[in-house]
Design a protein around this motif. Structure first.
Motif, PDB file in Angstrom:
ATOM      1  N   VAL A 130       0.888  -1.170   0.000  1.00  0.00           N
ATOM      2  CA  VAL A 130       0.000   0.000   0.000  1.00  0.00           C
ATOM      3  C   VAL A 130       0.920   1.212   0.000  1.00  0.00           C
ATOM      4  N   CYS A 131       0.685   2.154  -0.909  1.00  0.00           N
ATOM      5  CA  CYS A 131       1.528   3.353  -0.943  1.00  0.00           C
ATOM      6  C   CYS A 131       0.857   4.520  -0.230  1.00  0.00           C
ATOM      7  N   ILE A 132       1.692   5.275   0.456  1.00  0.00           N
ATOM      8  CA  ILE A 132       1.259   6.517   1.097  1.00  0.00           C
ATOM      9  C   ILE A 132       1.549   7.629   0.091  1.00  0.00           C
ATOM     10  N   SER A 133       0.707   8.618   0.016  1.00  0.00           N
ATOM     11  CA  SER A 133       0.904   9.666  -1.003  1.00  0.00           C
ATOM     12  C   SER A 133       2.076  10.571  -0.653  1.00  0.00           C
ATOM     13  N   ASN A 134       2.426  11.371  -1.586  1.00  0.00           N
ATOM     14  CA  ASN A 134       3.319  12.509  -1.374  1.00  0.00           C
ATOM     15  C   ASN A 134       2.712  13.397  -0.271  1.00  0.00           C
ATOM     16  N   CYS A 135       3.593  13.978   0.561  1.00  0.00           N
ATOM     17  CA  CYS A 135       3.101  14.711   1.727  1.00  0.00           C
ATOM     18  C   CYS A 135       2.265  15.956   1.371  1.00  0.00           C
ATOM     19  N   SER A 136       2.657  16.690   0.344  1.00  0.00           N
ATOM     20  CA  SER A 136       1.872  17.875  -0.026  1.00  0.00           C
ATOM     21  C   SER A 136       0.539  17.465  -0.636  1.00  0.00           C
ATOM     22  N   THR A 137       0.539  16.346  -1.341  1.00  0.00           N
ATOM     23  CA  THR A 137      -0.710  15.854  -1.926  1.00  0.00           C
ATOM     24  C   THR A 137      -1.708  15.525  -0.816  1.00  0.00           C
ATOM     25  N   ALA A 138      -1.213  14.954   0.282  1.00  0.00           N
ATOM     26  CA  ALA A 138      -2.107  14.604   1.402  1.00  0.00           C
ATOM     27  C   ALA A 138      -2.822  15.851   1.927  1.00  0.00           C
ATOM     28  N   SER A 190      12.466  19.142  -6.516  1.00  0.00           N
ATOM     29  CA  SER A 190      12.529  18.244  -7.674  1.00  0.00           C
ATOM     30  C   SER A 190      11.371  17.235  -7.703  1.00  0.00           C
ATOM     31  N   GLY A 191      10.640  17.219  -8.783  1.00  0.00           N
ATOM     32  CA  GLY A 191       9.591  16.219  -9.012  1.00  0.00           C
ATOM     33  C   GLY A 191       8.300  16.446  -8.253  1.00  0.00           C
ATOM     34  N   GLU A 192       8.313  17.410  -7.327  1.00  0.00           N
ATOM     35  CA  GLU A 192       7.179  17.570  -6.413  1.00  0.00           C
ATOM     36  C   GLU A 192       5.904  18.014  -7.139  1.00  0.00           C
ATOM     37  N   GLU A 193       6.046  18.977  -8.053  1.00  0.00           N
ATOM     38  CA  GLU A 193       4.842  19.514  -8.702  1.00  0.00           C
ATOM     39  C   GLU A 193       4.159  18.431  -9.528  1.00  0.00           C
ATOM     40  N   GLU A 194       4.960  17.641 -10.228  1.00  0.00           N
ATOM     41  CA  GLU A 194       4.410  16.554 -11.058  1.00  0.00           C
ATOM     42  C   GLU A 194       3.695  15.524 -10.176  1.00  0.00           C
ATOM     43  N   ILE A 210       2.276  15.987  -7.183  1.00  0.00           N
ATOM     44  CA  ILE A 210       1.005  16.535  -6.679  1.00  0.00           C
ATOM     45  C   ILE A 210      -0.044  16.515  -7.791  1.00  0.00           C
ATOM     46  N   GLU A 211       0.373  16.933  -8.986  1.00  0.00           N
ATOM     47  CA  GLU A 211      -0.597  17.056 -10.086  1.00  0.00           C
ATOM     48  C   GLU A 211      -1.145  15.692 -10.499  1.00  0.00           C
ATOM     49  N   TRP A 212      -0.316  14.639 -10.393  1.00  0.00           N
ATOM     50  CA  TRP A 212      -0.789  13.300 -10.811  1.00  0.00           C
ATOM     51  C   TRP A 212      -1.473  12.546  -9.667  1.00  0.00           C
ATOM     52  N   GLU A 213      -0.855  12.546  -8.506  1.00  0.00           N
ATOM     53  CA  GLU A 213      -1.389  11.736  -7.388  1.00  0.00           C
ATOM     54  C   GLU A 213      -2.796  12.200  -6.969  1.00  0.00           C
ATOM     55  N   THR A 214      -3.030  13.513  -7.042  1.00  0.00           N
ATOM     56  CA  THR A 214      -4.355  14.043  -6.692  1.00  0.00           C
ATOM     57  C   THR A 214      -5.438  13.358  -7.518  1.00  0.00           C
ATOM     58  N   LYS A 215      -5.141  13.122  -8.803  1.00  0.00           N
ATOM     59  CA  LYS A 215      -6.139  12.525  -9.709  1.00  0.00           C
ATOM     60  C   LYS A 215      -6.392  11.059  -9.364  1.00  0.00           C
ATOM     61  N   LYS A 216      -5.372  10.367  -8.891  1.00  0.00           N
ATOM     62  CA  LYS A 216      -5.580   8.961  -8.510  1.00  0.00           C
ATOM     63  C   LYS A 216      -6.364   8.888  -7.193  1.00  0.00           C
ATOM     64  N   ILE A 217      -5.983   9.715  -6.235  1.00  0.00           N
ATOM     65  CA  ILE A 217      -6.640   9.648  -4.919  1.00  0.00           C
ATOM     66  C   ILE A 217      -8.104  10.086  -5.012  1.00  0.00           C
ATOM     67  N   LEU A 218      -8.369  11.082  -5.839  1.00  0.00           N
ATOM     68  CA  LEU A 218      -9.750  11.561  -5.993  1.00  0.00           C
ATOM     69  C   LEU A 218     -10.497  10.774  -7.065  1.00  0.00           C
ATOM     70  N   ALA A 251       0.388  22.889  -9.615  1.00  0.00           N
ATOM     71  CA  ALA A 251       1.099  23.062  -8.342  1.00  0.00           C
ATOM     72  C   ALA A 251       2.391  23.853  -8.545  1.00  0.00           C
ATOM     73  N   GLN A 252       2.701  24.712  -7.572  1.00  0.00           N
ATOM     74  CA  GLN A 252       4.009  25.393  -7.535  1.00  0.00           C
ATOM     75  C   GLN A 252       4.587  25.149  -6.145  1.00  0.00           C
ATOM     76  N   CYS A 253       5.807  24.635  -6.073  1.00  0.00           N
ATOM     77  CA  CYS A 253       6.339  24.184  -4.775  1.00  0.00           C
ATOM     78  C   CYS A 253       7.568  24.975  -4.342  1.00  0.00           C
ATOM     79  N   ASN A 254       7.586  25.310  -3.055  1.00  0.00           N
ATOM     80  CA  ASN A 254       8.679  26.096  -2.473  1.00  0.00           C
ATOM     81  C   ASN A 254       9.146  25.468  -1.164  1.00  0.00           C
ATOM     82  N   ARG A 255      10.448  25.528  -0.926  1.00  0.00           N
ATOM     83  CA  ARG A 255      10.994  25.084   0.366  1.00  0.00           C
ATOM     84  C   ARG A 255      11.214  26.321   1.232  1.00  0.00           C
ATOM     85  N   VAL A 256      10.719  26.258   2.486  1.00  0.00           N
ATOM     86  CA  VAL A 256      10.836  27.409   3.393  1.00  0.00           C
ATOM     87  C   VAL A 256      11.473  26.967   4.711  1.00  0.00           C
TER      88      VAL A 256
END
Ligand code: NDP
Ligand code: PHD
Length: 359
Positions: free
Chosen positions: A149-157, A207-211, A213-221, A239-244
């Motif tokens: 079972v996979c857990i999603s990307n954290c921002s996608t959650a 790296s890779g984060e925006e892609e 979020i954009e894909w995983e959201t569609k699978k989860i929903l 999605a636009q992603c920033n590290r703070v």
């Protein structure tokens, strides 16, 4: 009955959170730890560079770390993986092929059409695919099949948590945009984000984060048919992603538009989020948040340092919900990236698997 749990990648950012959450957990007994050859053979307390604000639990510190070989984990009822994605693929595959149940934080198998991608406060129903898999294997004479079972990307959650109840109540979404402000712990500890990059700074690229979020959201929903997931490709996600410079807790500024007209009112949106009770809580899972979505009315909330621990990091905070002049609504969402975005999600999935007699 208490289930024996193993942790892969036990020394990392997610792995350390797994150790904290599994120590003194009523359903799981922490029994085997795995990491790289750099750590193996050492006691956990000597292998790990502990970076959590709670102390390393004594009993966990005494466990000797193994290499990530399935033979060492064969007595585990469940294996939680916080492995570096560069190495997770073949290791997790070998574990599953040898009959082990793996709940993984790594991205490697999230897009497989027969692998559930779960945010445990959002799409528990997707675990029905595992039920089918087990029944099919049993028909073919395999008693306890392994599965992942996979857990999603954290921002996608954090993104899907408030959107799912809105979709359930008011119909599909047409457009979603999110701009993230992501914590340092999300980048892991080896090597992690260098201080010189993040102090007095924001890095507008992950790296890779925006892609993801954009894909995983569609699978989860999305939905599933039989054993195959059908992502909802009608939703447009940007999605636009920033590290703070935040230690834990990902913030997201989200806007969205419903597909159906007229859109619900602002009050209906707020009420829907306040009323949402996740299935994990209804099942009586130990870690499930009592309040899944915390709707905050103060103008300056949510804030990571003040709000990330709501419901022990399993609850998601939503503030500044207002109408949007371009899409329908906008809001600010905060979710704890290593709890509901990673290790905590894994533990809650484990609890759900127990409640559903899948382990
Ligand atoms: N941090 C977060 O918020 C989130 C992380 N994730 C995902 O979770 C996974 C772990 O991330 P994170 O904890 O941040 O990463 P870290 O870099 O902090 O930890 C990586 C772990 O993998 C182990 N490891 C590295 N190489 C090997 C190898 N060759 N064989 C076996 N073990 C190895 C490390 O062990 P050692 O110490 O011995 O090197 C360490 O335990 C990643 O796939 C990440 O993408 C997902 C959602 C959120
Ligand atoms: N990329 C996330 C954490 C992560 O590792 O995500 P994923 O599991 O989707 O690779 C962050 O930087 O905060």
């Amino acid at each position: 009955m208490v289930k024996k749990a193993g942790v892969l990648g036990a020394t990392g950012s997610v792995g350390q959170r797994f150790i904290l959450l599994l120590s003194e957990h009523p359903d799981f007994e922490l029994s085997v730890l795995g990491a790289s050859s750099r750590s193996c053979g050492k006691k956990y307390k000597d292998a790990v560079t502990w970076k959590q604000t709670s102390l390393l639990p004594d009993a966990a510190g005494e466990i000797v770390v193994h290499e990530c070989e399935y033979e060492k984990f064969k007595d585990c009822d469940i294996v939680f993986s916080g492995l570096d994605a560069d190495f997770a693929g073949p290791i997790e595959k070998q574990f599953v092929e040898n009959g082990l149940v793996v709940v993984s934080n790594a991205k490697n198998y999230r897009r497989e059409t027969d692998v559930p991608l779960i945010v445990p406060i959002v799409n528990v129903e997707h675990l029905a695919v595992i039920d089918e898999k087990i029944k099919l294997s049993e028909k073919n004479g395999i008693k306890k099949p392994g599965f992942i079972v996979c857990i999603s990307n954290c921002s996608t959650a954090g993104l899907v948590a408030p959107l799912k109840p809105l979709i359930d109540s008011f119909g599909p979404l047409d457009l979603i945009t999110t701009t993230t402000l992501q914590a340092i712990s999300g980048a892991g500890f080896s090597p992690g984000v260098p201080g010189i990059d993040i102090l007095d700074n924001i890095v507008p690229y992950i790296s890779g984060e925006e892609e993801k979020i954009e894909w995983e959201t569609k699978k989860i929903l999305g939905n599933f048919q039989g054993q195959e997931f059908k992502p909802d490709f009608n939703i447009k996600v940007s999605a636009q992603c920033n590290r703070v410079a935040v230690s834990d807790g990902h913030t997201e500024c989200i806007s969205f538009k419903f597909a159906n007209r007229p859109a619900p009112s602002l009050e209906q949106v707020k009420q829907c989020l306040k009323n949402y009770v996740c299935d994990a809580y209804k099942l009586g899972c130990h870690s499930a948040p009592k309040q899944t979505i915390h709707v905050l009315e103060q103008n300056d909330r949510p804030q990571p340092r003040l709000d990330r621990e709501r419901d022990n990091g399993y609850g998601v905070s939503v503030g500044r919900i207002r109408e949007d002049p371009i899409l329908d609504f906008k809001m600010v969402v905060l979710s704890h990236n290593t709890v509901i975005g990673a290790a905590g999600a894994g533990i809650l999935i484990g609890e759900i698997l127990i409640k559903k007699n899948l382990i």
